[in-house]
Design a protein around this motif. Sequence first.
Motif, PDB file in Angstrom:
ATOM      1  N   UNK A 188       0.808  -1.316   0.093  1.00  0.00           N
ATOM      2  CA  UNK A 188       0.129   0.055   0.063  1.00  0.00           C
ATOM      3  C   UNK A 188       0.897   1.234   0.031  1.00  0.00           C
ATOM      4  N   UNK A 189       2.089   1.154   0.629  1.00  0.00           N
ATOM      5  CA  UNK A 189       2.878   2.471   0.802  1.00  0.00           C
ATOM      6  C   UNK A 189       3.803   2.374  -0.297  1.00  0.00           C
ATOM      7  N   UNK A 190       3.761   3.512  -1.144  1.00  0.00           N
ATOM      8  CA  UNK A 190       4.580   3.409  -2.539  1.00  0.00           C
ATOM      9  C   UNK A 190       3.984   2.759  -3.630  1.00  0.00           C
ATOM     10  N   UNK A 191       5.076   2.765  -4.787  1.00  0.00           N
ATOM     11  CA  UNK A 191       4.716   2.013  -6.036  1.00  0.00           C
ATOM     12  C   UNK A 191       3.811   2.858  -6.955  1.00  0.00           C
ATOM     13  N   UNK A 192       3.766   2.130  -8.179  1.00  0.00           N
ATOM     14  CA  UNK A 192       3.068   2.780  -9.172  1.00  0.00           C
ATOM     15  C   UNK A 192       2.049   1.723  -9.512  1.00  0.00           C
ATOM     16  N   UNK A 193       0.626   2.374 -10.023  1.00  0.00           N
ATOM     17  CA  UNK A 193      -0.375   1.652 -10.337  1.00  0.00           C
ATOM     18  C   UNK A 193      -0.069   0.784 -11.612  1.00  0.00           C
ATOM     19  N   UNK A 194      -0.304  -0.364 -11.631  1.00  0.00           N
ATOM     20  CA  UNK A 194       0.002  -1.455 -12.901  1.00  0.00           C
ATOM     21  C   UNK A 194      -1.280  -1.288 -13.706  1.00  0.00           C
ATOM     22  N   UNK A 195      -0.630  -1.062 -14.815  1.00  0.00           N
ATOM     23  CA  UNK A 195      -1.834  -0.783 -16.099  1.00  0.00           C
ATOM     24  C   UNK A 195      -2.836  -1.890 -16.271  1.00  0.00           C
ATOM     25  N   UNK A 196      -2.360  -3.132 -16.033  1.00  0.00           N
ATOM     26  CA  UNK A 196      -2.975  -4.164 -16.343  1.00  0.00           C
ATOM     27  C   UNK A 196      -4.356  -4.510 -15.058  1.00  0.00           C
ATOM     28  N   UNK A 197      -4.237  -3.730 -14.164  1.00  0.00           N
ATOM     29  CA  UNK A 197      -5.356  -3.820 -13.165  1.00  0.00           C
ATOM     30  C   UNK A 197      -6.287  -2.801 -13.224  1.00  0.00           C
ATOM     31  N   UNK A 198      -6.201  -1.807 -13.981  1.00  0.00           N
ATOM     32  CA  UNK A 198      -7.076  -0.836 -13.922  1.00  0.00           C
ATOM     33  C   UNK A 198      -8.721  -1.125 -14.092  1.00  0.00           C
ATOM     34  N   UNK A 199      -8.773  -1.949 -14.829  1.00  0.00           N
ATOM     35  CA  UNK A 199     -10.276  -2.627 -14.998  1.00  0.00           C
ATOM     36  C   UNK A 199     -10.822  -3.028 -13.730  1.00  0.00           C
ATOM     37  N   UNK A 200     -10.089  -3.771 -13.050  1.00  0.00           N
ATOM     38  CA  UNK A 200     -10.439  -4.585 -11.766  1.00  0.00           C
ATOM     39  C   UNK A 200     -10.479  -3.521 -10.696  1.00  0.00           C
ATOM     40  N   UNK A 201      -9.539  -2.226 -10.878  1.00  0.00           N
ATOM     41  CA  UNK A 201      -9.849  -1.276  -9.811  1.00  0.00           C
ATOM     42  C   UNK A 201     -10.979  -0.461  -9.999  1.00  0.00           C
ATOM     43  N   UNK A 202     -11.389  -0.316 -11.227  1.00  0.00           N
ATOM     44  CA  UNK A 202     -12.562   0.285 -11.658  1.00  0.00           C
ATOM     45  C   UNK A 202     -13.945  -0.355 -10.835  1.00  0.00           C
ATOM     46  N   UNK A 203     -13.715  -1.980 -10.937  1.00  0.00           N
ATOM     47  CA  UNK A 203     -14.770  -2.634 -10.131  1.00  0.00           C
ATOM     48  C   UNK A 203     -14.691  -2.235  -8.660  1.00  0.00           C
ATOM     49  N   UNK A 204     -13.692  -2.314  -8.047  1.00  0.00           N
ATOM     50  CA  UNK A 204     -13.211  -2.007  -6.815  1.00  0.00           C
ATOM     51  C   UNK A 204     -13.913  -0.532  -6.488  1.00  0.00           C
ATOM     52  N   UNK A 205     -13.685   0.316  -7.156  1.00  0.00           N
ATOM     53  CA  UNK A 205     -14.229   1.607  -6.754  1.00  0.00           C
ATOM     54  C   UNK A 205     -15.902   1.573  -7.010  1.00  0.00           C
ATOM     55  N   UNK A 206     -16.679   1.048  -8.034  1.00  0.00           N
ATOM     56  CA  UNK A 206     -17.931   0.697  -7.975  1.00  0.00           C
ATOM     57  C   UNK A 206     -18.374   0.036  -7.038  1.00  0.00           C
ATOM     58  N   UNK A 207     -17.782  -1.007  -6.304  1.00  0.00           N
ATOM     59  CA  UNK A 207     -18.325  -1.573  -4.971  1.00  0.00           C
ATOM     60  C   UNK A 207     -18.195  -0.726  -4.010  1.00  0.00           C
ATOM     61  N   UNK A 208     -17.336   0.186  -3.931  1.00  0.00           N
ATOM     62  CA  UNK A 208     -17.137   0.956  -2.722  1.00  0.00           C
ATOM     63  C   UNK A 208     -18.276   2.087  -2.450  1.00  0.00           C
ATOM     64  N   UNK A 209     -18.478   2.667  -4.033  1.00  0.00           N
ATOM     65  CA  UNK A 209     -19.399   3.731  -4.051  1.00  0.00           C
ATOM     66  C   UNK A 209     -20.961   2.964  -3.576  1.00  0.00           C
ATOM     67  N   UNK A 210     -21.137   1.848  -4.058  1.00  0.00           N
ATOM     68  CA  UNK A 210     -22.579   1.419  -3.745  1.00  0.00           C
ATOM     69  C   UNK A 210     -22.565   0.876  -2.298  1.00  0.00           C
ATOM     70  N   UNK A 211     -21.280   0.511  -1.951  1.00  0.00           N
ATOM     71  CA  UNK A 211     -21.409  -0.005  -0.292  1.00  0.00           C
ATOM     72  C   UNK A 211     -21.960   1.418   0.485  1.00  0.00           C
ATOM     73  N   UNK A 212     -21.507   2.508   0.173  1.00  0.00           N
ATOM     74  CA  UNK A 212     -21.840   3.576   0.914  1.00  0.00           C
ATOM     75  C   UNK A 212     -23.101   4.012   0.647  1.00  0.00           C
ATOM     76  N   UNK A 213     -23.517   3.926  -0.691  1.00  0.00           N
ATOM     77  CA  UNK A 213     -25.007   4.245  -1.080  1.00  0.00           C
ATOM     78  C   UNK A 213     -25.995   3.222  -0.299  1.00  0.00           C
ATOM     79  N   UNK A 214     -25.702   1.858  -0.160  1.00  0.00           N
ATOM     80  CA  UNK A 214     -26.403   1.179   0.723  1.00  0.00           C
ATOM     81  C   UNK A 214     -26.616   1.436   2.143  1.00  0.00           C
TER      82      UNK A 214
END
Length: 112
Positions: free
Chosen positions: A31-57
């Motif tokens: 979690x501390x440092x490093x660069x975002x890997x391009x290969x995981x941007x789609x997965x991370x977008x799903x992660x963010x969608x779940x986060x927003x939905x959890x707050x909405x719930x």
Amino acid sequence: MIKEILAINPDLYLFASPWSPPGWMKTEGMMCGGYMRDQFVDCYADYIIKFIKAYEAHGIKISAITPQNEPNTQQKGQMPACVWHPETEAKFIKILKKKLDDNGMDVKIWMF
């Protein structure tokens, strides 16, 4: 605490700004440092969608989100952070926007 604040001001505009994607999505594997890997941007977008939905719930509407808090800082490995190459951030924003639209979510994306 957010619910208490919303009870006082229900029109509050809330935005979220993550400190770091999960470590396994980044070059250093932490979690501390490093660069975002391009290969995981789609997965991370799903992660963010779940986060927003959890707050909405829980009755909390996130009105806007940033891809990353302080996207150019490593924090010297002392706290969660992630550097995003501009091309990776642009790709992520396009994917996240599509997923927000596909889910009927009216959430703005603030970049950089």
